[in-house]
Enzyme design. Structure first.
Site, PDB file in Angstrom:
ATOM      1  N   PHE A 133       0.822  -1.189   0.022  1.00 16.85           N
ATOM      2  CA  PHE A 133      -0.045  -0.105  -0.055  1.00 16.85           C
ATOM      3  C   PHE A 133       0.755   1.140  -0.005  1.00 16.85           C
ATOM      4  O   PHE A 133       0.421   2.334   0.628  1.00 16.85           O
ATOM      5  CB  PHE A 133      -1.010   0.106   1.119  1.00 16.85           C
ATOM      6  CG  PHE A 133      -2.038  -1.105   1.013  1.00 16.85           C
ATOM      7  CD1 PHE A 133      -2.274  -1.738   0.089  1.00 16.85           C
ATOM      8  CD2 PHE A 133      -2.931  -1.104   2.323  1.00 16.85           C
ATOM      9  CE1 PHE A 133      -3.203  -2.820   0.048  1.00 16.85           C
ATOM     10  CE2 PHE A 133      -3.704  -1.964   2.530  1.00 16.85           C
ATOM     11  CZ  PHE A 133      -4.120  -2.886   1.350  1.00 16.85           C
ATOM     12  N   CYS A 135       3.612   1.964  -2.829  1.00 12.62           N
ATOM     13  CA  CYS A 135       4.480   2.442  -3.959  1.00 12.62           C
ATOM     14  C   CYS A 135       4.136   3.896  -4.342  1.00 12.62           C
ATOM     15  O   CYS A 135       2.770   3.955  -4.762  1.00 12.62           O
ATOM     16  CB  CYS A 135       4.427   1.489  -5.034  1.00 12.62           C
ATOM     17  SG  CYS A 135       5.385   2.028  -6.514  1.00 12.62           S
ATOM     18  N   ASN A 200       7.393   2.732   3.234  1.00 13.68           N
ATOM     19  CA  ASN A 200       7.788   2.529   1.819  1.00 13.68           C
ATOM     20  C   ASN A 200       8.594   3.581   1.548  1.00 13.68           C
ATOM     21  O   ASN A 200       8.895   4.611   2.324  1.00 13.68           O
ATOM     22  CB  ASN A 200       6.415   2.370   1.108  1.00 13.68           C
ATOM     23  CG  ASN A 200       6.755   1.282  -0.140  1.00 13.68           C
ATOM     24  OD1 ASN A 200       7.487   1.893  -0.954  1.00 13.68           O
ATOM     25  ND2 ASN A 200       6.050   0.377  -0.410  1.00 13.68           N
ATOM     26  N   CYS A 346      40.693  23.648  15.353  1.00 12.15           N
ATOM     27  CA  CYS A 346      40.114  24.015  14.222  1.00 12.15           C
ATOM     28  C   CYS A 346      38.958  25.105  14.050  1.00 12.15           C
ATOM     29  O   CYS A 346      38.862  25.769  13.268  1.00 12.15           O
ATOM     30  CB  CYS A 346      39.436  22.774  13.352  1.00 12.15           C
ATOM     31  SG  CYS A 346      37.908  22.090  14.477  1.00 12.15           S
ATOM     32  N   CYS A 353      29.127  28.158  16.925  1.00 12.96           N
ATOM     33  CA  CYS A 353      28.511  28.967  18.167  1.00 12.96           C
ATOM     34  C   CYS A 353      28.273  30.434  17.956  1.00 12.96           C
ATOM     35  O   CYS A 353      27.261  31.076  17.889  1.00 12.96           O
ATOM     36  CB  CYS A 353      28.923  28.577  19.118  1.00 12.96           C
ATOM     37  SG  CYS A 353      28.305  28.849  20.935  1.00 12.96           S
ATOM     38  N   CYS A 379      26.210  29.326  28.051  1.00 13.43           N
ATOM     39  CA  CYS A 379      25.979  27.879  27.386  1.00 13.43           C
ATOM     40  C   CYS A 379      24.335  27.192  27.512  1.00 13.43           C
ATOM     41  O   CYS A 379      24.295  27.036  28.743  1.00 13.43           O
ATOM     42  CB  CYS A 379      26.956  26.826  27.742  1.00 13.43           C
ATOM     43  SG  CYS A 379      26.738  25.279  26.704  1.00 13.43           S
ATOM     44  N   CYS A 385      27.901  22.420  18.904  1.00 12.46           N
ATOM     45  CA  CYS A 385      29.501  22.250  19.131  1.00 12.46           C
ATOM     46  C   CYS A 385      30.014  20.928  18.959  1.00 12.46           C
ATOM     47  O   CYS A 385      30.677  20.622  18.127  1.00 12.46           O
ATOM     48  CB  CYS A 385      30.166  22.975  20.331  1.00 12.46           C
ATOM     49  SG  CYS A 385      29.450  22.619  21.706  1.00 12.46           S
TER      50      CYS A 385
END
Length: 422
Positions: A133, A135, A200, A346, A353, A379, A385
């Site tokens: 029921f 597709c 589905n 990095c 943030c 925070c 983060c």
């Protein structure tokens, strides 16, 4: 060693991993290869009226270097003659009587057609049926597939037709292309279905060729909405599974979970939210049938680690933790903590943030690199983060309760206090 065998409506298989109704279960050679590799069961590609498929049929979404993060298809039900499919099912069942053999069905929308195909398929030795029921393309224009699943009354009627003649267990497969899967799930149960499966595929457009201006897949310069599946749909599938597993009516029958299962961890998540068996398609199409080795080994090892002897020990175990937003504890609070020994400097946490959240991570200029420190009072514990950090466990979230007692949103409103302090 844990017992990973599965008993679904009395249909037994050596493991809970079934191949979903799709191209991998289209014919004997595929299914035999799958069973030889170790799959616990298959749902044979949907049988019904004769159709003609088009070329091409597939497209995909690639993300961040990962091929096929999402998969789209416009293929219809089986285009092979019914007699050939039925003969091959008989042959496969004789070769592998210990594996689950479910036949997916989608007949024309009249009582006679549904009951005739059920009667013919019952003679194959298969163990059950899955009513398609869901597709979302091609068949809907004929009033079939998702067109049935989107209308609870029609779905109930079709299930009733099937249950009048079926002697094998019946699973009803639900479409996700609705505002909620619960109404059709309830209707199917009212009609007498023995189990439910979901989801589905999701109707979609995966992209457009910027040179031809034609969406993918391209069929002679035209395209249509396709059915979306693969890893990208897993969160949606888990949400819909949860609504079925928590509803007081739909949770009375077993559930077979489908949607983005790529590894054993995904499968365990589905089982924790109520799935007795788990169906896989896209991952098998991408990596081949041998992924069943990892699925079986991973599930077994995890169960041993957690002390579970059989799968029923943990099926549905996570459902009690799913609640309504109004019942969440607003006095529960977490604060990010950056492990400076693991930090690679990095700055992704600071950028995320500072630009898009709560300006709660300080950048301390330095040589040869900058350092980053959380400003605890600012925070809010949003967890962004932690999510963007490329180093595992570099940023963790530590509990710092606002108050010791439990307080939900409704309780907070009754206090008459200001909603926010800023």
């Amino acid at each position: 060693m844990a017992d990973i065998s599965c008993n679904f409506l009395g249909i037994k298989s050596p493991n809970p991993f079934w191949l979903a109704s799709a191209p991998p279960t289209d014919k004997k050679i595929n299914v035999m290869r799958a069973f030889e590799a170790g799959w616990g069961g298959v749902v044979w590609k949907t049988l019904g009226s004769q159709v003609k498929n088009v070329s091409s049929r597939y497209s995909a979404i690639d993300f961040n270097g990962q091929r096929v993060a999402g998969f789209n298809n416009i293929e219809l039900i089986s285009d092979r003659p019914l007699d050939i499919n039925l003969r091959e099912i008989v042959e496969v069942v004789k070769e592998f009587p210990d594996r689950a053999m479910i036949i997916s069905l989608m007949a024309d929308n009249d009582k006679k057609s549904w009951q005739e195909i059920v009667k013919r398929c019952e003679q194959t030795g298969a163990h059950g049926f899955e009513l398609n029921f869901g597709c979302p393309h091609g068949m809907t224009e004929r009033g079939m597939g998702a067109a049935v699943g989107q209308d609870p009354e029609i779905a109930k009627m079709v299930v009733e037709w099937v249950m009048e003649v079926a002697t094998l267990p019946v699973i009803t497969k639900l479409t996700p292309n609705v505002h909620s899967v619960v109404p059709t799930g309830r209707a199917a149960i009212e009609g007498g279905t023995n189990a439910l499966s979901l989801i589905n595929t999701i109707q979609s457009v995966t992209g457009i060729d910027l040179d031809t201006f034609v969406p993918n897949p391209n069929v002679g310069g035209k395209s249509v909405f396709g059915g979306y599946c693969g890893p990208a749909v897993k969160p949606i599938a888990l949400k819909m599974l949860t609504t079925i597993a928590k509803d007081s009516i739909t949770n009375q029958v077993p559930i077979s979970g489908i949607g983005g299962v790529s590894n054993w961890k995904d499968a365990v998540e589905f089982m924790l939210l109520g799935s007795t068996s788990v169906q896989v398609c896209t991952a098998a199409m991408k990596y081949g049938f041998r992924i069943i080795e990892d699925l079986n080994e991973g599930l077994s090892n995890w169960m041993d680690e957690k002390g579970f002897e059989k799968t029923t020990d943990f099926i549905g175990k996570s459902l009690p933790t799913m609640t309504e937003w109004e019942k969440l504890d607003i006095n529960y609070h977490v604060i990010a903590k950056i492990d400076q020994d693991k930090c690679i400097h990095c700055g992704l946490c600071h950028i995320a943030c500072e630009d898009t959240s709560h300006q709660a991570i300080f950048k301390i200029d330095g040589m040869p690199y900058n350092d980053y420190v959380v400003n605890d009072p600012e925070c809010v514990g949003c967890n962004l983060c932690n999510l963007v950090c490329p180093v595992e466990d570099c940023i963790t979230m530590e509990e710092h309760r606002v108050a010791p007692e439990y307080q939900n949103w409704k309780m907070f409103q009754e206090t008459g206090l200001p909603w926010n302090e800023h």
